[in-house]
Write an enzyme that holds these catalytic residues in place. Structure first.
Site, PDB file in Angstrom:
ATOM      1  N   LYS A  56       0.843  -1.199   0.000  1.00 56.73           N
ATOM      2  CA  LYS A  56       0.000   0.000   0.000  1.00 56.73           C
ATOM      3  C   LYS A  56       0.878   1.249   0.000  1.00 56.73           C
ATOM      4  CE  LYS A  56      -2.084   2.605   3.020  1.00 56.73           C
ATOM      5  NZ  LYS A  56      -1.940   3.885   2.287  1.00 56.73           N
TER       6      LYS A  56
ATOM      7  N   GLU B 299      10.514   1.728   9.963  1.00 53.00           N
ATOM      8  CA  GLU B 299      11.434   2.844   9.716  1.00 53.00           C
ATOM      9  C   GLU B 299      10.620   4.110   9.952  1.00 53.00           C
ATOM     10  OE1 GLU B 299      14.459   2.307   9.268  1.00 53.00           O
ATOM     11  OE2 GLU B 299      14.611   0.310   8.434  1.00 53.00           O
TER      12      GLU B 299
ATOM     13  N   CYS C  36      13.506  11.558   5.683  1.00 52.24           N
ATOM     14  CA  CYS C  36      13.619  11.152   7.094  1.00 52.24           C
ATOM     15  C   CYS C  36      15.029  11.396   7.618  1.00 52.24           C
ATOM     16  CB  CYS C  36      13.243   9.688   7.237  1.00 52.24           C
ATOM     17  SG  CYS C  36      14.181   8.611   6.152  1.00 52.24           S
TER      18      CYS C  36
ATOM     19  N   GLU D 183       9.731  16.892  14.182  1.00 50.87           N
ATOM     20  CA  GLU D 183      10.054  16.628  12.776  1.00 50.87           C
ATOM     21  C   GLU D 183       9.156  17.494  11.893  1.00 50.87           C
ATOM     22  OE1 GLU D 183       8.952  12.828  10.996  1.00 50.87           O
ATOM     23  OE2 GLU D 183      10.919  12.698  10.062  1.00 50.87           O
TER      24      GLU D 183
HETATM   25  P1  NAD Z   1       2.400   8.288   7.538  1.00 51.82           P
HETATM   26  O1  NAD Z   1       2.767   7.505   8.740  1.00 51.82           O
HETATM   27  O2  NAD Z   1       1.336   9.305   7.652  1.00 51.82           O
HETATM   28  O3  NAD Z   1       1.930   7.313   6.370  1.00 51.82           O
HETATM   29  C1  NAD Z   1       2.741   6.269   5.892  1.00 51.82           C
HETATM   30  C2  NAD Z   1       1.862   5.170   5.337  1.00 51.82           C
HETATM   31  O4  NAD Z   1       1.101   4.593   6.402  1.00 51.82           O
HETATM   32  C3  NAD Z   1       0.851   5.648   4.307  1.00 51.82           C
HETATM   33  O5  NAD Z   1       0.757   4.663   3.307  1.00 51.82           O
HETATM   34  C4  NAD Z   1      -0.430   5.745   5.115  1.00 51.82           C
HETATM   35  O6  NAD Z   1      -1.608   5.615   4.359  1.00 51.82           O
HETATM   36  C5  NAD Z   1      -0.260   4.574   6.052  1.00 51.82           C
HETATM   37  N1  NAD Z   1      -1.045   4.665   7.297  1.00 51.82           N
HETATM   38  C6  NAD Z   1      -1.404   5.778   7.966  1.00 51.82           C
HETATM   39  N2  NAD Z   1      -2.091   5.437   9.090  1.00 51.82           N
HETATM   40  C7  NAD Z   1      -2.141   4.083   9.126  1.00 51.82           C
HETATM   41  C8  NAD Z   1      -2.699   3.128  10.022  1.00 51.82           C
HETATM   42  N3  NAD Z   1      -3.341   3.513  11.135  1.00 51.82           N
HETATM   43  N4  NAD Z   1      -2.570   1.816   9.737  1.00 51.82           N
HETATM   44  C9  NAD Z   1      -1.895   1.416   8.629  1.00 51.82           C
HETATM   45  N5  NAD Z   1      -1.365   2.261   7.734  1.00 51.82           N
HETATM   46  C10 NAD Z   1      -1.468   3.579   7.976  1.00 51.82           C
HETATM   47  O7  NAD Z   1       3.760   8.912   7.000  1.00 51.82           O
HETATM   48  P2  NAD Z   1       3.940   9.914   5.789  1.00 51.82           P
HETATM   49  O8  NAD Z   1       3.406  11.250   6.214  1.00 51.82           O
HETATM   50  O9  NAD Z   1       3.429   9.295   4.540  1.00 51.82           O
HETATM   51  O10 NAD Z   1       5.541   9.975   5.660  1.00 51.82           O
HETATM   52  C11 NAD Z   1       6.345  10.840   6.371  1.00 51.82           C
HETATM   53  C12 NAD Z   1       6.986  10.138   7.557  1.00 51.82           C
HETATM   54  O11 NAD Z   1       7.719   9.003   7.119  1.00 51.82           O
HETATM   55  C13 NAD Z   1       7.989  11.007   8.277  1.00 51.82           C
HETATM   56  O12 NAD Z   1       7.813  10.868   9.668  1.00 51.82           O
HETATM   57  C14 NAD Z   1       9.341  10.425   7.861  1.00 51.82           C
HETATM   58  O13 NAD Z   1      10.393  10.635   8.760  1.00 51.82           O
HETATM   59  C15 NAD Z   1       9.001   8.993   7.742  1.00 51.82           C
HETATM   60  N6  NAD Z   1       9.980   8.305   6.900  1.00 51.82           N
HETATM   61  C16 NAD Z   1      10.900   7.492   7.496  1.00 51.82           C
HETATM   62  C17 NAD Z   1      11.879   6.857   6.721  1.00 51.82           C
HETATM   63  C18 NAD Z   1      12.892   5.961   7.357  1.00 51.82           C
HETATM   64  O14 NAD Z   1      13.540   5.227   6.632  1.00 51.82           O
HETATM   65  N7  NAD Z   1      13.056   5.984   8.668  1.00 51.82           N
HETATM   66  C19 NAD Z   1      11.900   7.058   5.340  1.00 51.82           C
HETATM   67  C20 NAD Z   1      10.960   7.902   4.771  1.00 51.82           C
HETATM   68  C21 NAD Z   1       9.993   8.516   5.557  1.00 51.82           C
END
Ligand code: NAD
Length: 491
Positions: free
Chosen positions: A182, A258, A292, A394
């Site tokens: 997803k 991650e 990130c 962040e």
């Molecule tokens: P997010 O957590 O809002 O969403 C990520 C994914 O999770 C999306 O596909 C979303 O639809 C899904 N999701 C949201 N709520 C959910 C739930 N309750 N159950 C299952 N799936 C759910 O993150 P974002 O805003 O898309 O991305 C930004 C974040 O990602 C930042 O915090 C960034 O630091 C982090 N990030 C981390 C890394 C790493 O390698 N550590 C890499 C890239 C991004």
């Protein structure tokens, strides 16, 4: 100037080898963040659709040829996926730029090739794996096998959609698992093509499924609570990770997370500023700061603060903010209206906290076709209080904070003084200090005199609230496999 008018796309679900519509006929829209133009209508997976995808993945795992086919054949198909990605790299890079607002050139030269490399690397790596042998006197022989776990839910964020999904899909498939993917709801375009690419590469139906939708009470939650899902590999926000862990607890799903970061980029007075400044600019503003691993807190030794501020500001002002499809652009918009609101809310927070604005803080001047895009200038604040919100939270946008320090001990305390621990960057010409700081900063990756350099064999992940588990090389394979010990009586 690139043509910004795009044909409206219809993005369907990919389940059991077929692109299908949402069973509930619910569609949601995706916008180009540079213009707010609607670029796609996406089929939202209902519970029934997710259920079908998980069942298809289960059947492909239990009954299909994927898990049992010769490893060399399985890995050849994964390598073929990588080749197709390279053959289609312009198309994929255009879509990524359109969907995320990142510069096309960055997607073309870095992210899409890296996505192909993720698949190729894990196919090659898997083929070179062995197991362990533990002889017990001459009476027994133990040997290990690493077997696939089952159905994996791969859930990814919007900042590097294609690259991060393949980073999970490579080890997942190479180990013999099947996947339900997803992508983030705001950036589904490139990941939706993974179904087609897998099919073109000869990967059997049901092995790769792609569903679309949101998190809570939508596809994300349906996947993470689904009884047929054995393991969840998730990249996204720390708060989402917590929710997923709770949701997966009832069925004891294996998780790898991650999560967020707030990296310290520490510049000591003996740093080579000719190198540190351009790399720190990248670390702050690449992908509009939506990385990130961004070096979003720049800790600068006070003796060089004035020089650093002058030169860093000049370099930020030289960045070309503009149309992501234009080859000259260094920085595009942020990804969505909601994210723009979040990022720009930190401008008033910074002001309230008495931060000094060094550069930016406004909408850049842009051509008229970008007048509705979610743009913010590269923005630099100076803040003495490392506990201020802009130094702790962040922001995930083009806002960077410079925090002065006097001593190494102080720098270390500031670097470790957040709830995150994904990575850190150290600039010094002093070898002993480089090692000392690298050992004492509590983060999963420390870059010394460089940033964003990745060897795919090396562990990747976060300390503290930046993650659970590690990806990369054998760390990924350990997550995507079950180790089995076989003990044979020799007498
Ligand atoms: P997010 O957590 O809002 O969403 C990520 C994914 O999770 C999306 O596909 C979303 O639809 C899904 N999701 C949201 N709520 C959910 C739930 N309750 N159950 C299952 N799936 C759910 O993150 P974002 O805003 O898309 O991305 C930004 C974040 O990602 C930042 O915090 C960034 O630091 C982090 N990030 C981390 C890394 C790493 O390698 N550590 C890499 C890239 C991004």
């Amino acid at each position: 100037m690139a043509n910004t008018q795009t044909k409206l796309k219809e993005v369907k679900l990919f389940i059991n080898g077929e692109y299908v519509e949402s069973s509930s006929q619910t569609l949601f829209e995706v916008k180009n963040p540079a213009t707010q133009e609607i670029i796609a209508k996406v089929h939202e997976a209902s519970f029934e659709d997710v259920d079908r995808a998980c069942e298809a993945a289960r059947q492909a795992f239990e009954e299909g040829p994927w898990r049992t086919m010769p490893l060399s054949e399985r890995c050849a198909k994964i390598r073929r996926m990588a080749e197709i990605i390279i053959e289609r790299k312009e198309e994929l890079a255009r879509l990524e730029a359109l969907d995320v607002g990142k510069p096309y050139q960055v997607a073309l030269e870095r992210e899409i090739p890296r996505a192909a490399e993720n698949l190729k690397f894990f196919a090659d790596f898997m083929e070179h794996q062995g197991g362990e042998v533990y002889p017990m006197d001459d009476a027994y022989l133990n040997y290990t096998r690493y077997e696939p776990v089952g159905v994996a839910a791969l859930i990814t964020p919007w900042n590097l959609p294609f690259m991060l999904t393949t980073w999970k899909l490579g080890p997942c498939l190479a180990s013999g698992n099947t996947a339900v993917i997803k992508p983030a709801e705001i950036t589904p375009l490139t990941v939706s093509l993974l179904g087609e690419i897998a099919q073109q590469a000869g990967i059997p139906d049901g092995v790769v499924n792609v569903v679309h939708g949101f998190g809570v009470q939508s596809a994300g939650e349906f996947m993470t609570t689904h009884p047929e899902v054995d393991l969840i590999s998730f990249t996204g926000e720390t708060t989402t990770g917590k929710a997923i862990m709770k949701n997966g607890a009832d069925s004891l799903k294996k998780v790898s997370f991650e999560l967020g970061g707030k990296a310290a980029n520490i510049i000591f007075e003996d740093a080579n500023l000719d190198k540190a400044i351009p790399v720190s600019i990248q670390a702050a503003f690449m992908n509009s700061g939506q990385v990130c691993l961004a070096g979003s807190r720049i800790l600068v030794q006070r003796t060089i603060l004035d020089e650093f501020l002058t030169r860093f500001k000049e370099a930020a002002a030289a960045l070309v903010v503009g149309d992501p499809q234009d080859a000259k652009t260094n920085m595009g918009p942020v990804v969505s209206q909601a994210h723009y609101n979040k990022v720009t809310s930190y401008l008033s927070i910074a002001e309230y906290e008495n931060s000094t604005l060094i550069y930016g803080g406004k909408r850049p001047e842009l051509p008229v076709h970008l007048s509705t895009g979610y743009y913010l200038q590269p923005t630099i604040y100076l803040q003495e209080n490392a506990q201020a919100r802009i130094c702790q939270e962040e922001i995930f946008g083009p806002i960077v904070t410079i925090i002065p320090f006097d001593t190494e001990v102080e720098a270390l305390a500031i670097a470790n003084g957040t709830e995150y621990g994904l990575n850190a960057v150290v600039w010094t010409e002093n070898l002993q200090r480089a090692h000392r700081i690298s050992h004492d900063v509590r983060a999963g990756t420390i870059w010394v005199n460089c940033w964003f350099v990745r060897d795919l064999r090396a562990p990747f992940g976060g300390f503290k609230k930046s993650g659970v588990g590690r990806e990369g090389g054998h760390h990924s394979l350990e997550f995507f496999t079950e180790a089995k010990n076989i003990c044979i009586a020799l007498k």
